[in-house]
Design an enzyme around this catalytic site. Structure first.
Site, PDB file in Angstrom:
ATOM      1  CB  ILE A 191      -0.953   0.007   1.215  1.00 40.94           C
ATOM      2  CG1 ILE A 191      -2.004  -1.102   1.056  1.00 40.94           C
ATOM      3  CG2 ILE A 191      -1.630   1.363   1.370  1.00 40.94           C
ATOM      4  CD1 ILE A 191      -2.920  -0.968  -0.141  1.00 40.94           C
TER       5      ILE A 191
ATOM      6  CE  LYS B 276      -9.656  -2.283   5.147  1.00 39.18           C
ATOM      7  NZ  LYS B 276      -8.376  -1.722   4.702  1.00 39.18           N
TER       8      LYS B 276
ATOM      9  CG  ASN C 142     -10.368  -5.747   8.305  1.00 39.95           C
ATOM     10  OD1 ASN C 142     -10.423  -6.467   7.312  1.00 39.95           O
ATOM     11  ND2 ASN C 142      -9.871  -4.518   8.251  1.00 39.95           N
TER      12      ASN C 142
END
Length: 330
Positions: free
Chosen positions: A11, A204, A208
């Site tokens: 990333i 998110k 997760n």
């Protein structure tokens, strides 16, 4: 604008190329063969059928790079506390630190009103290492959506996605977050600035929290977890426990739990990052994704029986594989 990517892996490498293409002066903190390859051949990004390459200053010692306007932290969450003090070599008085890190951020209770304002989370910031070294006033939230992979030293493969949601802990649209968003957009990234960044973090985190540990325990892909009635029910129970915590903290969930699970199922035969780390013998991000939610449950007096059970199993699975060390363990 001077921007240092601290942790120029998948990333971080993607962000570095985009920011450099947008006109920012980019530098990297990296190590090992990845660092050596970047120094020799530049940082390369495979994206959309082409290869982009940037020549960029890259160092293992952040002090060699000097003060920056922005430091984007793109490390795994468990790696950040041990480098927080070294990171300060990159700071001037107004340096902002962008936490492009999965899970509950260490600054979560900064900028909030009420009795929990300033609360520190030991699960993600043992001993307050980041809070004390970096300082919460520097923090800008960042929720990372793209998927990328380091395919060989110095080379990043972009898989999908281009959105990085930004937000100040206070909810303000400050000049610094607006300038960063513009720099990212100039490099072709989507960088919306949201006034309620914690809502974005939780959407998110919701997935997760549940799919990552279940996949590590079972070896299943997202579509397999969601299709199996038993594991789907476990994931849903964990997510509902997380939602109860988030709502007590003022979070608004824009979608319901079934739609969130269906969205994960639609990703298909994807292995979560936690399962990939386990299979490759790398340290697992258990604490930022799961232990932190358990800690938030304790702080808000919210029962988390399913989270507790799955967390205990995942911690032991990781420890036995040499991929996890429980905080405070000898």
């Amino acid at each position: 604008m001077k921007v240092c990517i601290y942790g120029a892996g998948a990333i971080g490498g993607y962000m570095a190329v985009a920011l450099a293409e947008g006109g920012a002066e980019v530098s990297l903190v990296a190590r090992g063969p990845h660092l050596a390859a970047i120094r020799e051949n530049g940082l390369r990004l495979h994206i959309g059928g082409e290869t982009k390459r940037i020549a960029v200053a890259a160092e293992e010692d952040p002090a060699a790079l000097g003060p920056q306007d922005y430091v984007i932290v793109a490390l795994k969450a468990h790696s950040v506390p041990q480098v927080a003090r070294r990171m300060t070599a990159l700071f001037h008085d107004k340096t902002a630190v962008v936490t492009a890190v999965n899970g509950v951020p260490w600054w979560y209770f900064h900028g909030l009103d009420g009795p929990l304002a300033g609360t520190r989370l030991d699960s993600v910031d043992p001993g307050g290492a980041q809070w004390d070294a970096i300082g919460p006033d520097r923090a800008i939230g960042c929720v990372v959506y793209p998927a990328c992979e380091v395919v060989e030293p110095g080379v990043v493969q972009h898989i999908e996605g281009d959105r990085f949601t930004l937000g100040e802990p206070s909810g303000e649209k400050t000049d610094r977050v607006a300038a960063l968003a513009e720099a990212m957009r100039a490099g072709g990234l989507k960088a919306p600035v949201k006034p309620r960044i914690r809502d974005e973090i939780w959407v998110k985190l919701w997935g997760n929290l549940s799919f990552n540990p279940i996949s590590a325990l079972t070896g299943a892909t997202l579509e397999q977890i969601c299709a199996d009635p038993g594991t789907r029910a476990v994931a849903k129970a964990m997510m509902l426990e997380g939602q109860a915590i988030g709502e007590k903290l003022g979070v608004r969930f824009a979608i319901d739990v079934e739609k969130r699970i269906d969205g994960a199922a639609a990703v298909g035969a994807h292995k979560t990052s936690m399962l990939q780390d386990l299979e490759r013998g790398r340290a697992m991000e258990i604490d930022a994704l799961v232990t932190a939610v358990q800690e938030l449950g304790r702080i808000t007096d919210t029962p988390t029986p399913t989270v507790d059970a799955v967390l205990a199993l995942t911690q032991l699975r990781g420890a036995l594989a040499g991929c996890y060390e429980k905080p405070g363990a000898a």
